[in-house]
Design an enzyme around this catalytic site. Structure first.
Site, PDB file in Angstrom:
ATOM      1  CG  ASN A  38      80.676  64.246 -27.072  1.00 16.53           C
ATOM      2  OD1 ASN A  38      81.144  64.895 -26.149  1.00 16.53           O
ATOM      3  ND2 ASN A  38      79.974  63.146 -26.883  1.00 16.53           N
ATOM      4  CE  LYS A  78      89.358  48.214 -38.334  1.00 16.03           C
ATOM      5  NZ  LYS A  78      88.644  48.019 -37.098  1.00 16.03           N
ATOM      6  CG  MET A  93      79.078  53.943 -32.554  1.00 16.02           C
ATOM      7  SD  MET A  93      79.582  54.231 -30.842  1.00 16.02           S
ATOM      8  CE  MET A  93      78.949  52.739 -30.119  1.00 16.02           C
ATOM      9  NE  ARG A  94      82.311  51.306 -39.044  1.00 19.88           N
ATOM     10  CZ  ARG A  94      81.776  50.117 -39.305  1.00 19.88           C
ATOM     11  NH1 ARG A  94      82.491  49.023 -39.149  1.00 19.88           N
ATOM     12  NH2 ARG A  94      80.537  50.021 -39.732  1.00 19.88           N
ATOM     13  CG  HIS A 130      84.878  55.269 -22.643  1.00 23.29           C
ATOM     14  ND1 HIS A 130      84.337  54.391 -23.568  1.00 23.29           N
ATOM     15  CD2 HIS A 130      84.675  54.706 -21.431  1.00 23.29           C
ATOM     16  CE1 HIS A 130      83.832  53.351 -22.932  1.00 23.29           C
ATOM     17  NE2 HIS A 130      84.030  53.516 -21.635  1.00 23.29           N
TER      18      HIS A 130
HETATM   19  C1  GRF Z   1      79.020  59.540 -26.279  1.00 22.52           C
HETATM   20  O1  GRF Z   1      78.480  59.083 -25.062  1.00 22.52           O
HETATM   21  C2  GRF Z   1      80.477  59.148 -26.384  1.00 22.52           C
HETATM   22  O2  GRF Z   1      81.131  59.170 -25.166  1.00 22.52           O
HETATM   23  C3  GRF Z   1      80.377  57.749 -26.897  1.00 22.52           C
HETATM   24  O3  GRF Z   1      79.312  57.770 -27.817  1.00 22.52           O
HETATM   25  C4  GRF Z   1      78.413  58.813 -27.480  1.00 22.52           C
HETATM   26  C5  GRF Z   1      78.287  59.699 -28.675  1.00 22.52           C
HETATM   27  O4  GRF Z   1      77.322  60.688 -28.510  1.00 22.52           O
HETATM   28  N1  GRF Z   1      81.654  57.332 -27.427  1.00 22.52           N
HETATM   29  P1  GRF Z   1      77.238  61.886 -29.549  1.00 22.52           P
HETATM   30  O5  GRF Z   1      77.144  61.256 -30.951  1.00 22.52           O
HETATM   31  O6  GRF Z   1      78.443  62.740 -29.396  1.00 22.52           O
HETATM   32  O7  GRF Z   1      75.964  62.590 -29.211  1.00 22.52           O
END
Ligand code: GRF
Length: 200
Positions: A14, A65, A90-91, A109
């Site tokens: 992304n 944190k 991822m947090r 998402h």
């Molecule tokens: C994507 O599916 C996003 O929606 C989710 O984590 C994934 C990340 O993929 N939150 P990338 O690191 O952008 O390839």
């Protein structure tokens, strides 16, 4: 020019889509910094290839944190960031990081929220047996995947899909709608009215 920070933990596809859209001038913004919570996130290499400053902050190096998030905030303020884009970060964002960027932090998402928030959204949708799922870009609030929705895209689940084939089609939509949402923000076209996001 809107100054973007992208927060990642992993592959960064992304992030790549956002960088490419900015470089093609489809989005009036520049990726000013990439921040990862993982030193081995493959996305960091992608940032380097584009000569974008990439910084790693690992939570384990901080006493709390709050202390970890404060360091990120300092970096974001130093770089005069206008919009923070979470892209596979991822947090759960805590108040220390969110409050200075409320209304200026967005997330992608891989499901049609409010269905299937949290981890493994594609698997959740697949296992549930929905026939349509998709992707959502939303402002970040203090819940998990609960903020006002900017844009969504529907992806049909096919009879012969596996979770992998479904995830790949969702990801392609993510790459399409995330730059679009950023474009609208950068053009000043988005306002938040309660739960709703208005597009001018
Ligand atoms: C994507 O599916 C996003 O929606 C989710 O984590 C994934 C990340 O993929 N939150 P990338 O690191 O952008 O390839």
């Amino acid at each position: 020019m809107t100054r973007l920070a992208i927060l990642i933990s992993g592959t960064g596809t992304n992030m790549q889509a956002i960088i490419d859209a900015c470089e093609r001038k489809e989005v009036p913004a520049q990726v000013t910094v990439v921040i990862s919570d993982k030193p081995d996130a493959p996305g960091l290499e992608r940032a380097k290839k584009h000569r974008i400053p990439a910084v790693v902050f690992e939570p384990k190096d901080f006493p709390s944190k709050d202390a970890y998030e404060l360091e990120i905030v300092k970096e974001l303020q130093k770089k005069r960031i206008d919009l923070v884009c979470l892209a596979g970060y991822m947090r759960i964002v805590g108040p220390t990081l969110l409050s200075p960027f409320k209304g200026r932090m967005i997330n992608i998402h891989p499901a049609l929220l409010p269905s299937f928030p949290g981890l493994h959204a594609q698997q959740q949708a697949f296992d549930y047996g929905v026939t349509i799922t998709g992707a959502t870009v939303h402002f970040v609030d203090d819940g998990v995947d609960t903020g006002p929705i900017i844009v969504q895209s529907a992806v049909p689940v096919k009879e012969d899909d596996t979770v992998e084939s479904l995830s790949a089609r969702i990801l392609a939509e993510e790459h399409r709608i995330y730059p679009k949402a950023i474009k609208w923000f950068a053009e000043g076209k988005l306002t938040i009215e309660g739960r709703k996001v208005k597009l001018r």
